[in-house]
Scaffold this active site. Structure first.
Site, short mmCIF file in Angstrom:
data_model
loop_
_atom_site.label_atom_id
_atom_site.label_comp_id
_atom_site.label_asym_id
_atom_site.label_seq_id
_atom_site.Cartn_x
_atom_site.Cartn_y
_atom_site.Cartn_z
N HIS A 99 28.68 46.47 15.76
CA HIS A 99 28.33 46.34 17.16
C HIS A 99 28.18 44.82 17.57
O HIS A 99 27.88 44.54 18.91
CB HIS A 99 26.95 47.17 17.58
CG HIS A 99 25.66 46.68 16.85
ND1 HIS A 99 25.43 47.22 15.88
CD2 HIS A 99 24.68 45.87 17.30
CE1 HIS A 99 24.12 46.64 15.39
NE2 HIS A 99 23.74 45.81 16.19
N ASP A 132 29.38 51.40 11.35
CA ASP A 132 28.75 50.20 12.14
C ASP A 132 28.74 49.10 11.01
O ASP A 132 27.80 48.25 11.22
CB ASP A 132 27.24 50.36 12.53
CG ASP A 132 26.84 49.27 13.39
OD1 ASP A 132 27.70 48.78 14.21
OD2 ASP A 132 25.73 49.02 13.45
N SER A 210 20.85 41.84 13.51
CA SER A 210 21.88 42.74 13.14
C SER A 210 22.92 42.14 12.43
O SER A 210 23.59 41.22 12.84
CB SER A 210 22.51 43.48 14.37
OG SER A 210 21.62 44.23 15.13
#
Length: 364
Positions: A99, A132, A210
């Protein structure tokens, strides 16, 4: 803010001159005193600079890991953003979240900013929304990779350190412990959602973290920071509330190796559809078709193991499952070809254990 008028400025100048005059007068009076202080220097540190070998604890972990952690800037048709990542191989391969780079995966620009401030354009080697994870590459060699630890050895209470670029603040280090294991967590975005069997930590993780590493006391990566909890009703995650989640390093290793080798990743399945409306003990295999798909895939792993529509699965490898997501992430944490033991109950019959060999499905 309002601007100062000419009179106000003149007043400030006058006050400054007056203060200077008083200070000069006091200074002159002090010089006349025999007991006036002759040396006003404050004590200096005798410690001196410290080498990495002299550091201990979190300071040493940070010094050793920070040079291998990067900030990632992404710009594409859907907008721009920042995230984190870390060096996976010395030849320029970098691991991050899908992402983080998905907005520029097909068209756009990905820029990697290293700890020394240098930058390099990156290309996507491979990515998988299901896990992911993404591997990108820069045209550099001689980089220092981080070692991936065995995440199966992680236990609740282990100290951990999260490193990344929250809110674009590169090189941010936070500490905590492993708060829980095997948390079923959804990560990614509304279009590409991943289900991960996550490591939970109370180390502060914020938007921008992230893709960055969660490391153990030895400075080895045990997880890839990927998601944070948010209070109900909030449209998006506002910041850390002490509930952060990371993809275990063993999952990251297997997926990254596939992405580097083929540009794609695979994930395992048992070949059943689950009834999301079921509220009893365990999880129930659906009894009806869903979008033309059979509840139990003919000649699939579950079918060959004797699992039938309407059966209830209460545990996997002895670990109880209480909702569908728990079973999904527990299976996806394995590799295709692995065997798992499911505890299954048919109707009012006693529970039985069945061995299921996981099948393989390529990710989108």
């Amino acid at each position: 803010r309002g601007r100062l008028g000419a009179r106000a400025v003149a007043g400030l100048v006058a006050l400054s001159l007056a203060t200077g005059g008083v200070a000069g007068w006091v200074g002159g009076r002090l010089e006349d005193r025999a007991d006036a202080p002759q040396d006003v220097a404050l004590p200096a540190s005798v410690t001196g600079s410290r080498d990495v070998e002299d550091l201990t604890g979190v300071a040493r972990i940070a010094a050793e890991v920070l040079p291998s952690v990067v900030s990632i800037e992404v710009a594409g048709a859907e907008g721009s953003g920042t995230g984190s990542g870390f060096v996976l191989r010395e030849d320029g391969h970098i691991l991050t979240n899908n992402h983080v780079v998905s907005a520029a995966a097909d068209s756009g620009r990905i820029v990697v900013v290293f700890a020394d401030g240098s930058q390099a354009d990156a290309t996507v080697v491979g990515r998988t929304p299901e896990y992911d994870l993404a591997v990108i590459r820069v045209d550099r060699t001689g980089l220092t990779p981080l070692a991936l630890a065995d995440s199966d050895e992680v236990v609740v209470g282990d100290p951990v350190v999260a490193i990344g670029a929250p809110l674009g603040l590169q090189g941010t280090v936070t500490t905590g412990i492993v708060s829980a294991l095997n948390r079923p967590v959804s990560a990614g975005n509304a279009v590409e959602t991943a289900f991960i069997n996550a490591i939970q930590t109370d180390a502060a993780i914020n938007p921008g973290n992230s893709g960055g590493p969660l490391v153990n006391a030895a400075g080895e990566v045990v997880g890839i920071n990927s998601a944070i909890a948010q209070a109900p009703g909030l449209g998006q995650a506002a910041g850390s509330i002490g509930l952060g989640f990371a993809i275990p390093s063993n999952q990251a290793r297997r997926t990254a190796e596939e992405l580097i080798a083929t540009g794609e990743a695979t994930y395992p399945v048992i070949g059943v559809l689950l009834d999301q409306r079921y509220t009893g003990e365990g999880v129930q295999v659906a009894t009806e078709e869903q979008q033309g798909q059979q509840p139990v895939t003919p000649d699939g792993p579950a079918d060959r193991a004797g699992i039938r529509p309407g059966d209830v699965i209460t545990a996997i490898d002895g670990r109880p499952v209480t909702d569908a997501d728990e079973l999904i992430v527990a299976i996806r944490a394995r590799a295709p070809g692995d065997a798992v033991t499911l505890t299954v109950r048919t109707g009012d019959d006693d529970a039985r254990e069945v061995r299921v060999v996981l099948d393989v499905v390529p990710t989108d």
